[in-house]
Design a protein around this motif. Sequence first.
Motif, PDB file in Angstrom:
ATOM      1  N   GLU A 137      38.516   8.461  28.041  1.00  0.00           N
ATOM      2  CA  GLU A 137      38.649   9.429  29.122  1.00  0.00           C
ATOM      3  C   GLU A 137      40.114   9.572  29.525  1.00  0.00           C
ATOM      4  N   SER A 146      37.220  14.866  22.296  1.00  0.00           N
ATOM      5  CA  SER A 146      37.020  14.560  23.714  1.00  0.00           C
ATOM      6  C   SER A 146      35.778  15.257  24.260  1.00  0.00           C
ATOM      7  N   ARG A 147      35.610  16.546  23.907  1.00  0.00           N
ATOM      8  CA  ARG A 147      34.439  17.295  24.375  1.00  0.00           C
ATOM      9  C   ARG A 147      33.142  16.774  23.775  1.00  0.00           C
ATOM     10  N   ARG A 181      31.839  13.625  25.409  1.00  0.00           N
ATOM     11  CA  ARG A 181      31.193  13.836  26.705  1.00  0.00           C
ATOM     12  C   ARG A 181      29.776  14.389  26.538  1.00  0.00           C
ATOM     13  N   PRO A 234      27.659  11.235  23.908  1.00  0.00           N
ATOM     14  CA  PRO A 234      28.318   9.921  24.029  1.00  0.00           C
ATOM     15  C   PRO A 234      27.748   8.858  23.098  1.00  0.00           C
TER      16      PRO A 234
END
Length: 337
Positions: A83, A69-70, A73, A76
């Motif tokens: 999200e 997830s990190r 971000r 990308p």
Amino acid sequence: MYKNLEEHNRLVNKYLKIFFVVSLYWCTSILTVFVNKHLLSSDTVNLGAPLFMSWFQCVVSTVICFAASRLSRKYPSVFTFPEGNPLDIDTFRKILPLSVLYTLMIGANNLSLSYVTVAFYYIGRSLTTVFSVVLTYVILRQRTSFKCLLCCGAIVVGFWLGVDQESLTEVFSWRGTIFGVLSSLALAMFSIQTKKSLGYVNQEVWLLSYYNNLYSTLLFLPLIIINGELESIITYPHLWAPWFWAAMTLSGLCGFAIGFVTALEIKVTSALTHNISGTAKACAQTVIATQYYHDVRSALWWTSNVVVLVASAAYTRVKQLEMMRQHQQRSTATQKA
């Protein structure tokens, strides 16, 4: 002609995708079972804390999803991850029922595996189809045909024959058998609930896996204490050995993979297909286990496995024919309208 060819290619691609996902589930699941069995009761490891191992698997899965997830971000263009906020109260409330079932499923699964052999492990899981039929009626109020009920009856007979034959051996465990049955029940409920829960996360398997594992890490903590595993963990002689944590990490990676692939298989196929796939996979797993561990079993013991396999295959075929007939009836009704 062009439309027929295009439709044929689309159908072939769909079947190839299903074949790949089901094969991936089989390989991942079988590898996970053997790794977990080695950690739980091998002479070199013999941890004796199945719920702690389940908890660590959830921790590893949560860390992987958080890292993904990190990275998505920050980069990308390289990494993609849906999200979502696992700390959102509304999300927690919606996903919690699935996480409870997931906790019960893998907890009971590892508890069963700590008591029984890998070969017999299949018998306890064979009732998943039966539980799926019962829960489909209780929860969804969908009736099952008489032919399907006959197949379920044959599965139950095969299950009891397997338990009877296993009870004649020195390695039989009633406790492990009961945990296997509970794991089958939780799996059937989990399969049904997964379809519903995917709707809450926009059909994103990765996001559902992230939420599910994070919430399960919290749910496992009181269960570890209740099961009396704290003392076993603290007094474990190899607790700080690098090879032990390497083995635990491998188990965690397998746990993440099986959680993701299970949800993916349900998404690509259906809850029913996943249950049947799990039963058929367990048959192959039984053969591999008997060869790997040099287990010698009686003819009746093998007969129980064949009965369950044939009955499960017959059940799948009956359901397939029923679905095709219902589709044809709907098509006919639409054409008349």
